[in-house]
Enzyme design. Structure first.
Site, PDB file in Angstrom:
ATOM      1  N   ASP A  28      -6.834  -4.280  -4.283  1.00 28.77           N
ATOM      2  CA  ASP A  28      -5.558  -4.935  -4.006  1.00 28.77           C
ATOM      3  C   ASP A  28      -5.404  -6.200  -4.837  1.00 28.77           C
ATOM      4  OD1 ASP A  28      -3.352  -6.311  -2.742  1.00 28.77           O
ATOM      5  OD2 ASP A  28      -3.697  -5.083  -0.961  1.00 28.77           O
TER       6      ASP A  28
ATOM      7  N   HIS B 153      -2.734  -2.298  -4.041  1.00 24.05           N
ATOM      8  CA  HIS B 153      -1.836  -2.716  -2.971  1.00 24.05           C
ATOM      9  C   HIS B 153      -0.717  -1.685  -2.793  1.00 24.05           C
ATOM     10  CE1 HIS B 153       0.012  -5.744  -0.362  1.00 24.05           C
ATOM     11  NE2 HIS B 153       1.168  -5.441  -0.911  1.00 24.05           N
TER      12      HIS B 153
END
Length: 233
Positions: free
Chosen positions: A169, A200
């Site tokens: 992420d 993400h």
């Protein structure tokens, strides 16, 4: 079946997208949107939850600053507008709005009285904070950005909580993910899952980082978790 409605709260009237299951009464899921507003992705998420037997409600939490805004992650101007909305958004007011929607949902016609919260990105953070500050019968946070900055509130979590984290992420660094996972590791009602190789928003329909395999795994875990806490006896 789906439609829109206005949810009356102490702070004002909040518009919401609603997806209804085939059979009522049903538990309610409050779906908390990303920085892109109540868009096609969020409506699809609601429709999928309705297909699982839930009354899914997605309130427009940007109603104060950009009502009815709908964006995607596909263009730079949209991403820039989403970032501006994030920076202008009042996190505490958002949590209060969710708490008010949860309370309203418990007594809504066709509801069983059990209410869950499922949030994504910004909504994931708001879901995490809802579990700590207001509570619900079950809470799920997908890649909750900046949750590490509020990790001191983890000790106040009184709701069953599941968090989904993307290993790669770009908005939640490894150290932040470790802080979140560590804070939840010994919590009797919480668990955090990590998805290797994912960026993400890996579960965002049609998103630039969508990963079908990881999304299916996370959504399956979410479905089992919600069924355990909302549909059991």
């Amino acid at each position: 079946m789906h439609d829109t409605l206005q949810i009356t709260t102490p702070g004002g009237s909040i518009p919401a997208y609603v997806a209804r299951p085939q059979k009522l009464p049903a538990p309610v899921i409050v779906v908390v949107h990303e920085v892109f507003g109540v868009n096609t992705d969020m409506r699809q998420s609601c429709d999928e939850l309705a297909a699982q037997g839930y009354l899914a409600v997605c309130p427009d939490l940007f109603w104060r600053i950009a009502p009815t805004v709908e964006l995607t992650d596909r263009t730079e101007p949209e991403r820039a507008q989403a970032l501006a909305l994030y920076n202008a958004f009042d996190i505490d007011a958002g949590v209060n709005d969710i708490a008010a929607v949860v309370n309203a949902a418990r007594g809504t016609p066709g509801a069983t009285g059990r209410v869950g919260v499922v949030g994504y990105c910004l909504g994931g953070l708001l879901a995490f904070l809802t579990a700590a500050r207001a509570g619900a019968d079950a809470v799920v946070g997908y890649y909750p950005g900046n949750a590490d900055k509020y990790i001191g509130e983890a000790s106040r979590i009184a709701s069953p909580l599941t968090v989904h984290l993307a290993e790669k992420d770009e908005y939640i660094p490894v150290d932040a993910q470790r802080k979140i996972s560590s804070a939840l590791a010994n919590h009797p009602q919480a668990q955090a899952y990590s998805y290797p190789g994912c960026d993400h928003a890996f579960a965002r329909h049609r998103g630039i980082s969508y990963d079908a395999e990881a999304a299916a795994l996370a959504n399956g875990r979410t479905a089992a978790f919600l069924a355990l806490h909302l549909q059991g006896d």
